[in-house]
Design an enzyme around this catalytic site. Structure first.
Site, PDB file in Angstrom:
ATOM      1  N   TYR A  10       8.128   3.512  10.582  1.00 19.32           N
ATOM      2  CA  TYR A  10       8.247   2.724  10.110  1.00 19.32           C
ATOM      3  C   TYR A  10       8.696   1.660   8.452  1.00 19.32           C
ATOM      4  O   TYR A  10       8.748   0.979   8.643  1.00 19.32           O
ATOM      5  CB  TYR A  10       6.902   1.499  10.468  1.00 19.32           C
ATOM      6  CG  TYR A  10       5.735   1.680   9.748  1.00 19.32           C
ATOM      7  CD1 TYR A  10       5.444   1.142   8.692  1.00 19.32           C
ATOM      8  CD2 TYR A  10       5.028   2.914  10.164  1.00 19.32           C
ATOM      9  CE1 TYR A  10       3.817   1.639   8.143  1.00 19.32           C
ATOM     10  CE2 TYR A  10       3.415   3.311   9.641  1.00 19.32           C
ATOM     11  CZ  TYR A  10       3.211   2.391   8.782  1.00 19.32           C
ATOM     12  OH  TYR A  10       1.828   2.435   7.509  1.00 19.32           O
ATOM     13  N   HIS A  53      -1.511   3.407   6.453  1.00 24.94           N
ATOM     14  CA  HIS A  53      -2.075   2.377   6.708  1.00 24.94           C
ATOM     15  C   HIS A  53      -3.796   2.682   6.686  1.00 24.94           C
ATOM     16  O   HIS A  53      -5.214   2.512   5.944  1.00 24.94           O
ATOM     17  CB  HIS A  53      -2.428   1.958   7.946  1.00 24.94           C
ATOM     18  CG  HIS A  53      -3.353   1.008   9.127  1.00 24.94           C
ATOM     19  ND1 HIS A  53      -3.826   0.493   8.570  1.00 24.94           N
ATOM     20  CD2 HIS A  53      -4.649   1.585   9.851  1.00 24.94           C
ATOM     21  CE1 HIS A  53      -4.768  -0.799   8.990  1.00 24.94           C
ATOM     22  NE2 HIS A  53      -5.354   0.454   9.737  1.00 24.94           N
ATOM     23  N   ARG A  55       1.217  -1.527   0.042  1.00 23.14           N
ATOM     24  CA  ARG A  55      -0.128  -0.121   0.347  1.00 23.14           C
ATOM     25  C   ARG A  55       0.785   1.040  -0.146  1.00 23.14           C
ATOM     26  O   ARG A  55       1.936   1.434   1.119  1.00 23.14           O
ATOM     27  CB  ARG A  55      -0.843  -0.023   1.242  1.00 23.14           C
ATOM     28  CG  ARG A  55      -0.577  -0.227   2.281  1.00 23.14           C
ATOM     29  CD  ARG A  55      -1.381   0.047   3.627  1.00 23.14           C
ATOM     30  NE  ARG A  55      -1.179  -0.702   4.535  1.00 23.14           N
ATOM     31  CZ  ARG A  55       0.071   0.140   5.754  1.00 23.14           C
ATOM     32  NH1 ARG A  55       0.612   1.632   5.226  1.00 23.14           N
ATOM     33  NH2 ARG A  55       0.347  -0.295   6.632  1.00 23.14           N
TER      34      ARG A  55
HETATM   35  C1  TPP Z   1     -10.561  -8.229  15.670  1.00 24.26           C
HETATM   36  C2  TPP Z   1      -9.439  -6.475  15.314  1.00 24.26           C
HETATM   37  N1  TPP Z   1      -8.398  -6.724  16.302  1.00 24.26           N
HETATM   38  C3  TPP Z   1      -7.689  -4.919  16.444  1.00 24.26           C
HETATM   39  C4  TPP Z   1      -8.403  -4.116  15.302  1.00 24.26           C
HETATM   40  C5  TPP Z   1      -7.104  -3.484  14.247  1.00 24.26           C
HETATM   41  N2  TPP Z   1      -6.532  -3.155  13.773  1.00 24.26           N
HETATM   42  C6  TPP Z   1      -7.234  -2.630  12.239  1.00 24.26           C
HETATM   43  S1  TPP Z   1      -6.440  -2.759  10.951  1.00 24.26           S
HETATM   44  C7  TPP Z   1      -4.911  -3.936  12.364  1.00 24.26           C
HETATM   45  C8  TPP Z   1      -3.742  -4.266  10.875  1.00 24.26           C
HETATM   46  C9  TPP Z   1      -4.615  -4.783   9.742  1.00 24.26           C
HETATM   47  O1  TPP Z   1      -3.596  -5.577   9.283  1.00 24.26           O
HETATM   48  P1  TPP Z   1      -3.432  -6.520   7.650  1.00 24.26           P
HETATM   49  O2  TPP Z   1      -4.053  -7.485   8.502  1.00 24.26           O
HETATM   50  O3  TPP Z   1      -1.748  -6.945   7.403  1.00 24.26           O
HETATM   51  O4  TPP Z   1      -4.358  -5.728   6.552  1.00 24.26           O
HETATM   52  P2  TPP Z   1      -3.526  -4.541   6.385  1.00 24.26           P
HETATM   53  O5  TPP Z   1      -4.717  -3.097   6.811  1.00 24.26           O
HETATM   54  O6  TPP Z   1      -2.306  -4.284   5.940  1.00 24.26           O
HETATM   55  O7  TPP Z   1      -4.778  -4.433   5.016  1.00 24.26           O
HETATM   56  C10 TPP Z   1      -5.269  -3.032  13.167  1.00 24.26           C
HETATM   57  C11 TPP Z   1      -4.700  -3.892  14.568  1.00 24.26           C
HETATM   58  C12 TPP Z   1      -9.407  -4.813  14.652  1.00 24.26           C
HETATM   59  N3  TPP Z   1      -9.280  -3.643  13.938  1.00 24.26           N
HETATM   60  N4  TPP Z   1      -9.955  -6.194  14.468  1.00 24.26           N
END
Ligand code: TPP
Lengths: 325, 355
Positions: free
Chosen positions: B273, B264, B260
């Site tokens: 980071y 985020h 991306r």
């Molecule tokens: C159960 C849960 N835990 C934590 C979060 C907070 N959170 C939102 S996005 C994220 C990271 C997700 O990363 P990834 O799965 O790699 O997806 P990306 O954003 O990189 O597309 C976190 C920790 C959440 N939404 N749901």
């Protein structure tokens, strides 16, 4: 009519609905061939086949989450969570995903699911098998909570729950599965969700209870009768929606009430019921409404279970307190 | 340390790649069947989505959108995977996966309404087979599993597809879903868009697994890895997975290696980071420039086409954001009525506070 215990009545509810509606599916851990650890689904796989009644891998979140996915495709899943303590594993799917599907989708999708789970103390089961976790569900908007106290109600309520287009958390007290038999119609019938039942009439005090505690309350009422106190006992049957009307009507007559729950005292169903009594009937009260409940400890190991659980003596004590206020 | 003779062996996987960064086909045999019109349509959607993403970030800064997760860089993986589906296949998206459900039929203004916290955003039209984006990471994986179970039970030749990130592949629901799909042989596709980071946590700190794709092995389903910046590879992999699902051959986990370009969400600072070098390296793999080179060589696309699509996208986004802004606001009483099929008395009574 047939004589059935509560477990048989619950099984019969699933049987009639499997028959009535091809969209009903039963699944969970070990529900197939053996019919569940309590045999609540015994014989159903034999009668309806492995397509309609099936075992899943051991994963509660997936059981509940798969029910959500199937629900939005028009099925009516009846998902069994083997023991109540394992609902924590499935809470996101039950209480967040299923319960808010209608809201999130602006009414486009719904969750016509029943989550069945056995609960309830006094059977000396393993840790986390018997806790009363209805309070967790009650704090969750969008899910109905049903706790039957007898075979007739259990069947009628479960049929109603399976036909309901909203998710239902259906809690079956372990100590009631085999407790007694009752006349139960063999065909399908419903008991309305959200309607309480006055199981014993009285004029001096109202005892509000649900599940096994209905029977404990009736025992207490019978004892009280000997000393001339006429207690009315209400079996709530449904905790959400709560039939506050029946409660208020009773309090208008008795002017005193206590609420009995097996769950730990703080912030549970009883607290909610008392809050609603305050809102709707404060001027009819002659005394504060008291709670008889488990203490705010973790549910104990089997050894002191009987001492921990509410019993007729504690109910009588609370009744005397409100009578002598 | 040397391997134990009885240790389970897994080899590193080689990601599927069809188009190199210069826009040349590296393996003609793998090329998915696509007409010139379809190739242009895919490009159109990617450019449109990039423009929409840029506008959305700006609209977010102006307070005209609410929660929004940027997608630039992930167009190949998002657009390509949706393009590989049939209209009646079902999508269970994560919070970043708005493009897939919009290209699957959700009106754009509803995507904006969703972002603005209006429940009509999730009120999916009857003939559109998607859920609204899921916020709880992993929850949607189980919904897709259940939808696939429903397709199987009904004997319909449809597949369910669901998306999460590399972070999401650590959630319990991810494993539970894949295991169910394996045990029941369900027509479901689990896409993990491995964009290298879960918010700020890099892949290396997320898991010690050789790849996300390896996680399929334990569930007994097919696992593949794809160059997620290569839209042709994405289409090929998802088409194959869908075909296998429709043929009763079960589920597939597809790891898409992607990036991306933006933070985020709107709130974090990538300089904390990520390195400029890393960002530079990935920008060379930009799925849009790469695909544009390929199309240009075939005489199917020019810079003018890109400019035209951008203008069109801007106008469309403007029109839809206006429509979202003009949509009547939700009311608390309406919200109360959306909890149950029939509003129970206690909730009905609570409306009095909001008349
Ligand atoms: C159960 C849960 N835990 C934590 C979060 C907070 N959170 C939102 S996005 C994220 C990271 C997700 O990363 P990834 O799965 O790699 O997806 P990306 O954003 O990189 O597309 C976190 C920790 C959440 N939404 N749901």
């Amino acid at each position: 009519m047939a004589q059935m215990n509560m477990k048989e009545a619950i099984r019969d509810a699933m049987r009639v609905e499997l028959k009535n509606d091809p969209n009903v599916y039963i699944f969970g851990e070990d529900v197939g061939k053996v019919g569940g650890v309590f045999r609540a689904t015994e014989g159903l796989q034999g009668e309806f086949g492995e397509d309609r009644v099936f075992d899943t891998p051991l994963a509660e979140s997936a059981i509940a989450g798969m029910a959500v996915g199937m629900g939005l495709q028009g099925f009516r899943p009846v998902a069994e969570i083997q023991f109540v303590g394992f609902i924590y594993e499935a809470m996101d799917q039950m209480f967040i995903q299923a319960a808010r599907m209608r809201y999130r989708s602006g009414g486009r999708y719904n969750s016509p699911i029943v989550f069945r789970t056995p609960f309830g103390g006094g059977v000396k089961a393993a840790e986390l098998h018997t806790d009363s976790l209805e309070g967790l569900a009650l704090q969750t908007p969008g899910i109905k909570v049903i706790v039957p106290s007898n075979p007739y109600d259990a069947k009628g309520l479960l049929v109603a729950a399976i036909r309901d287009n909203d998710p239902v958390f259906f809690m079956e007290h372990l100590n009631l599965y085999h407790a007694f038999r009752q006349d139960v119609p063999e065909e399908a019938y419903t008991v309305e969700i959200g309607k309480a039942n006055v199981v014993r009439e009285g004029s001096d005090v109202t005892i509000i209870a649900y599940g096994l505690m209905v029977h404990t309350a009736v025992k207490a009422a019978e004892e009280l009768e000997k000393s001339g106190v006429k207690a009315e006992v209400i079996d709530l049957r449904t905790l959400l929606p709560l039939d506050i009307e029946t409660i208020v009507k009773s309090i208008q007559k008795t002017n005193r009430a206590i609420v009995v729950q097996e769950a730990q005292k703080t912030s549970g169903a009883a607290a909610e019921i008392i809050a609603q009594i305050n809102e709707h009937a404060i001027l009819h009260l002659e005394a504060p409404v008291l709670r008889v409940a488990g203490p705010d400890t973790v549910y104990p190991f089997a050894q002191i279970e009987d001492a921990w659980l509410p019993n007729p003596a504690r109910i009588i004590k609370a009744v005397n307190q409100v009578l002598n206020f | 340390m040397s391997k134990l003779p009885y240790e389970v062996q897994t080899e590193p996987v080689t990601p599927l790649s069809i188009l190199n960064p210069d826009g040349e086909i590296v393996d003609e045999a793998l090329m998915p069947e696509l007409s010139d019109e379809q190739l242009k349509e895919i490009m159109y959607r990617m450019v449109f989505t990039r423009t929409w993403d840029e506008r959305a970030v700006n609209l977010g800064r102006q307070g005209r959108l609410g929660f929004y997760a940027p997608v630039s860089g992930q167009e190949a993986s998002m657009i390509g995977s949706e393009y590989a589906l049939n209209k009646d296949d079902f999508i269970c998206p994560g919070y970043r996966d708005m493009p897939q459900i919009v290209w699957h039929g959700l009106p754009l203004y509803q995507a904006f309404l969703y972002s603005r916290g209006h429940q009509h955003g999730g009120q999916i039209p009857e003939d559109v087979h998607v859920l609204m984006p899921q916020i709880i990471i992993g929850a949607q994986i189980l919904h897709a599993t259940g939808v696939a179970m429903a397709f199987k039970k009904k004997g319909e030749k449809r597949v369910a597809i669901t998306y999460t990130g590399d972070g999401g592949s650590s959630e319990g629901d991810f494993y539970e879903g894949m295991n169910f799909a394996g045990a029941f042989k369900l027509p479901v596709i689990y896409v993990v868009q491995n964009n290298g980071y879960a918010i700020t946590t890099p892949y290396a700190k997320q898991t010690a697994a050789l790849s996300v794709a390896h996680k399929a092995v334990a569930a007994g389903i097919t696992g593949v890895q794809v160059d997620g910046m290569d839209v042709l590879a994405v289409i090929k992999a998802v088409r194959d997975a869908a075909e296998r699902g429709r043929n009763g051959e079960g589920a597939t986990l597809i790891e898409m290696l992607t990036y991306r370009f933006r933070p985020h969400s709107m709130a974090d600072d990538t300089t904390k980071y990520r390195t400029k070098d890393e960002e530079g390296e990935w920008s060379l793999k930009d799925p849009i420039t790469r695909f544009a080179k390929f199309l240009e060589k075939k005489g199917l696309w020019t810079d003018e086409d890109t400019a035209r699509v951008k203008e069109e996208a801007k106008a469309t986004v403007n029109e839809h954001i206006k429509k979202a802004e003009q949509t009547e606001k939700m009311t608390v009483n309406g919200l109360i009525d959306s909890m149950f099929e029939h509003t129970p008395a206690h909730l009905e009574a609570q409306k009095a506070d909001f008349q």
